[in-house]
Write a protein that holds these residues in place. Sequence first.
Motif, PDB file in Angstrom:
ATOM      1  N   MET A 219      98.091  -5.876  24.258  1.00  0.00           N
ATOM      2  CA  MET A 219      97.480  -4.576  23.971  1.00  0.00           C
ATOM      3  C   MET A 219      97.975  -4.030  22.646  1.00  0.00           C
ATOM      4  O   MET A 219      99.014  -4.446  22.122  1.00  0.00           O
ATOM      5  CB  MET A 219      97.762  -3.593  25.101  1.00  0.00           C
ATOM      6  N   ILE A 221      98.387  -0.144  20.908  1.00  0.00           N
ATOM      7  CA  ILE A 221      98.319   1.298  21.154  1.00  0.00           C
ATOM      8  C   ILE A 221      98.594   2.035  19.852  1.00  0.00           C
ATOM      9  O   ILE A 221      99.613   1.804  19.194  1.00  0.00           O
ATOM     10  CB  ILE A 221      99.321   1.709  22.240  1.00  0.00           C
ATOM     11  N   PHE A 282      93.339  -5.089  25.296  1.00  0.00           N
ATOM     12  CA  PHE A 282      93.270  -3.655  25.582  1.00  0.00           C
ATOM     13  C   PHE A 282      93.720  -2.879  24.358  1.00  0.00           C
ATOM     14  O   PHE A 282      94.664  -3.273  23.669  1.00  0.00           O
ATOM     15  CB  PHE A 282      94.209  -3.343  26.759  1.00  0.00           C
ATOM     16  N   ALA A 284      94.283   1.363  22.968  1.00  0.00           N
ATOM     17  CA  ALA A 284      94.249   2.792  23.294  1.00  0.00           C
ATOM     18  C   ALA A 284      94.714   3.578  22.076  1.00  0.00           C
ATOM     19  O   ALA A 284      95.562   3.118  21.311  1.00  0.00           O
ATOM     20  CB  ALA A 284      95.144   3.100  24.491  1.00  0.00           C
ATOM     21  N   PHE A 286      95.660   7.832  20.890  1.00  0.00           N
ATOM     22  CA  PHE A 286      95.924   9.191  21.358  1.00  0.00           C
ATOM     23  C   PHE A 286      95.883  10.146  20.179  1.00  0.00           C
ATOM     24  O   PHE A 286      96.160   9.766  19.044  1.00  0.00           O
ATOM     25  CB  PHE A 286      97.288   9.272  22.043  1.00  0.00           C
ATOM     26  N   ASN A 293      92.462  10.649  24.646  1.00  0.00           N
ATOM     27  CA  ASN A 293      92.626   9.203  24.625  1.00  0.00           C
ATOM     28  C   ASN A 293      91.313   8.503  24.356  1.00  0.00           C
ATOM     29  O   ASN A 293      90.244   9.007  24.705  1.00  0.00           O
ATOM     30  CB  ASN A 293      93.194   8.723  25.962  1.00  0.00           C
ATOM     31  N   ILE A 295      89.867   4.481  24.996  1.00  0.00           N
ATOM     32  CA  ILE A 295      90.145   3.181  25.601  1.00  0.00           C
ATOM     33  C   ILE A 295      89.121   2.168  25.095  1.00  0.00           C
ATOM     34  O   ILE A 295      87.911   2.428  25.118  1.00  0.00           O
ATOM     35  CB  ILE A 295      90.073   3.254  27.141  1.00  0.00           C
ATOM     36  N   SER A 308      84.826   6.304  31.500  1.00  0.00           N
ATOM     37  CA  SER A 308      86.246   6.173  31.830  1.00  0.00           C
ATOM     38  C   SER A 308      86.594   7.016  33.053  1.00  0.00           C
ATOM     39  O   SER A 308      87.262   6.549  33.982  1.00  0.00           O
ATOM     40  CB  SER A 308      87.102   6.597  30.632  1.00  0.00           C
ATOM     41  N   GLY A 390      96.652  11.907  27.637  1.00  0.00           N
ATOM     42  CA  GLY A 390      96.255  10.628  27.067  1.00  0.00           C
ATOM     43  C   GLY A 390      97.062   9.450  27.567  1.00  0.00           C
ATOM     44  O   GLY A 390      96.500   8.415  27.947  1.00  0.00           O
ATOM     45  N   ALA A 394      95.874   6.011  29.867  1.00  0.00           N
ATOM     46  CA  ALA A 394      96.092   4.595  29.555  1.00  0.00           C
ATOM     47  C   ALA A 394      96.817   3.901  30.698  1.00  0.00           C
ATOM     48  O   ALA A 394      96.475   2.769  31.085  1.00  0.00           O
ATOM     49  CB  ALA A 394      96.882   4.462  28.259  1.00  0.00           C
ATOM     50  N   TRP A 397      94.374   3.278  33.523  1.00  0.00           N
ATOM     51  CA  TRP A 397      93.531   2.115  33.255  1.00  0.00           C
ATOM     52  C   TRP A 397      94.302   0.805  33.497  1.00  0.00           C
ATOM     53  O   TRP A 397      93.768  -0.137  34.101  1.00  0.00           O
ATOM     54  CB  TRP A 397      93.001   2.162  31.824  1.00  0.00           C
TER      55      TRP A 397
END
Length: 559
Positions: A219, A221, A282, A284, A286, A293, A295, A308, A390, A394, A397
């Motif tokens: 992921m 972020i 993934f 994300a 913020f 957030n 996604i 979402s 936010g 995440a 999810w």
Amino acid sequence: MLNVVTVNTNPYEGQKPGTSGLRKKVKVFLQENYTENFIQSILDANKDSIVGSTLVVGGDGRYLVKEVVHKIIKICGANGVAKLLIGQNGILSTPAVSCIIRKYKTLGGIVLTASHNPGGINNDFGIKFNCSNGGPAPDNTTNEIYSLTTHIKQYKIVPDLVCAVDQIGMQTFTVEDRQFVVEVIDPVQDYVDYMKEIFDFPKIKTLIQGSEQRPPFKMLIDCMSGVTGPYVKRIFISELGAPEGSVRRATPLEDFGGAHPDPNLTYAADLVTAVKNGDYDFGAAFDGDGDRNMIIGRDAFFVSPSDSLAVLAEHAQCVPYFARRGVRGLARSMPTAAAVDRVAAKHGKEMFEVPTGWKYFGNLMDAGRLSLCGEESFGTGSDHVREKDGVWAALAWLSVLATSGLSVQGTLEAHWAKYGRNYFTRYDYEECASDPCNEMMQALEKKITAPGFVGSSFSSGNKTYVVKLADNFSYMDPIDKSVAMKQGLRIIFEDGSRIVLRLSGTGSSGATVRLYIDSYEATEVRGDAQQMLRPLIEVALDISQLRQYTGRAAPTVIT
């Protein structure tokens, strides 16, 4: 002993809080006594309970936060506040403020943020008051604060009070005949402790690190140089074991690195490109204060905020917090697509449609009638706090994906196969001239409420839409029976498609016009949203005459 000084002042026009607090350009807040007036008005609006109270103070790290924190300390000390809980260096995410207010049962909190708006000397700043439930002040409180700003004549301050906010610990001052305590706290710890109660961290850690049955889950972020950086590093790297490279732009900056800290496809385009071109499952992002957030999945598969919310509602039992407590009710803001409505209907849950603004969810949560809610403006949250959150979104999810074993895209496609799909888009026209926009709204309201508009039809491309209902949305709170009027112009068609137009309450200057388009398809669920909605978009632009009134050929942002 420190002395209280009373300073004479004069009111400023326009200190009216919007959807979530007072937001203006930094240079407006730098005017003599401007900030002091508003802080004093917040305290005066709570005059019956301010003496001896405890307040939480913190902000998103943008330009001017530190200076205003020191003003708040001096003014609170002068007005009889007993204790302040302040995030180290003035840093606290908006969800963390709500968490701390609720955990320590304080009178409320003062949050220094302009949320997703840009920061820096030439950009935006904001101040809002959160009540004892942890949520943004309701209309009756913000109206009282505004009323006080219109005739304020003086404020109280302790000019010689000097408090260090860079070191964690407790400092005690004697202000005339009272003790005044300032406790500087770790801005992250209470929030992280709470997330570990809500989610199954070992399960999410296994997803991220992989197992014999499943490769590591990769992921990326993006904290967008906002307040969430320290929270994300503590949670995702220290607690969940994600590699250091999983987090980007994790140092809070006063100007957010010159970027616009709004997690959408336009302003988080760097994240979208990185996920699209990289090996990530993934992504994300913020916003500046951590309450919004975005996604995305592999290949930058975009999850609309409306979808979402619906997916998290469908899979709520994947989160231990909901597995223990159950899901009482679901809610969305009026402009948000109705995807979650179908989940509520299938599971027999109470469903609420409220005006834009998180404060409208608070009464429902406090009454035990609402567990999970969201707004199309990239806000998702639950009754764990009274703000959108936010980082929570995440983690929610990741809880769903850890349980199902599906990808982000696979999760959405399975949801659409079961429920159909709400195609949704939002067009934002930012910093437009206010007068023409107000004229447009008045003209459009007159048009849609005129006799004969309901029942009329509009055609574009191969589509024809027949008007079923048209109004200016109003809402009566089912708990306290308060009424919010004129919350957005709605045109609802017989097939369930909707056009919504409203002026945003989160801008700091000019007018921001938001146009929302929502259309439901039971079976055709794979097309591009902009392509599928093109006929309805053209109808909306024609009915509203939006291009003509704004002078804009295209929106600033398309979501």
